[in-house]
Motif scaffolding. Sequence first.
Motif: not given
Length: 290
Positions: A75-88, A107-122
């Motif tokens: 990614x650094x070869x594409x831009x030297x800017x910070x990664x602000x958001x990541x979506x799963x 980095x701030x992570x975004x996802x659909x509600x059920x992604x949070x639920x499944x990750x948090x209960x894994x």
Amino acid sequence: MKTCKSICFLYMLFFAFANYAQETPEVVIETQQLSNNVYMLTGQGGNIGVCVGDKAIFMIDDQYARLTPKILDAIKTLSDKPIQFLINTHWHGDHTGGNENLAKQGVKIIAQDNVYKRLSESTPETPKEALPIITFNDKLHIHINGEDVLVFHVDNAHTDGDALLYFPESNVLHTGDTFFNELYPYIDLDSGGSVNGYIEAVKKALILIDDDTKIIPGHGKLGNKKQYQFFLSMLEDLKTNVLAEIELGKTEDEVANNSNITKTYDDLGYSWAFINSEKIRRTFYKSLKQ
């Protein structure tokens, strides 16, 4: 019981990929430019999308934790800017494995509600840093780097938490695992996935795009609308074939052992290490029989 089965199945998936990794050359992260500011990154695991701009970077999926340094170098070869958001795009580890590493970098992570639920209960427990801090139900708009990104949830497709992303300015679609280009798809029944939901997800995505759209699939090479339409026709064909067998009273094992159901696509090489033709026939039977 279903949760236990799902966890065991995912462990098998992760170990399969791990064993595959040990038998293959060192992973190389390859970059492909799709528009002025949108890129596709491939390595090992789910394909990554990256949108760069003057102030920040927006990222889609992050593969495995051990690959984070290589991904960041690419990614650094594409831009030297910070990664602000990541979506799963969903909760599987080959798409979320780098969450903790990136979150520790702010980095701030975004996802659909059920992604949070499944990750948090894994099990084992997901580190808190790896959990999304922003979730959504049906749809979301992200305005970043000159793009008005449409993010939308599709019900019970690959899982129950799938998100697709469309960049109208760049005319790029990231499908997550609702598209395995020239491969049989993995439909995770124990995580809320279903054949009917998967088919509807593809139909919904096809409405948005045109013949010039570049499609980042969850797995496989860069795709286009024609390939996505063929993928849909394959799904519908397999559904028709398996339903016909169910109506004849055939058992799961009989359907799984009937290679004629998938012969057209077997001949095209759609079987791969994790989802072979027997497994896709069994998956369709289980889903459609419910």
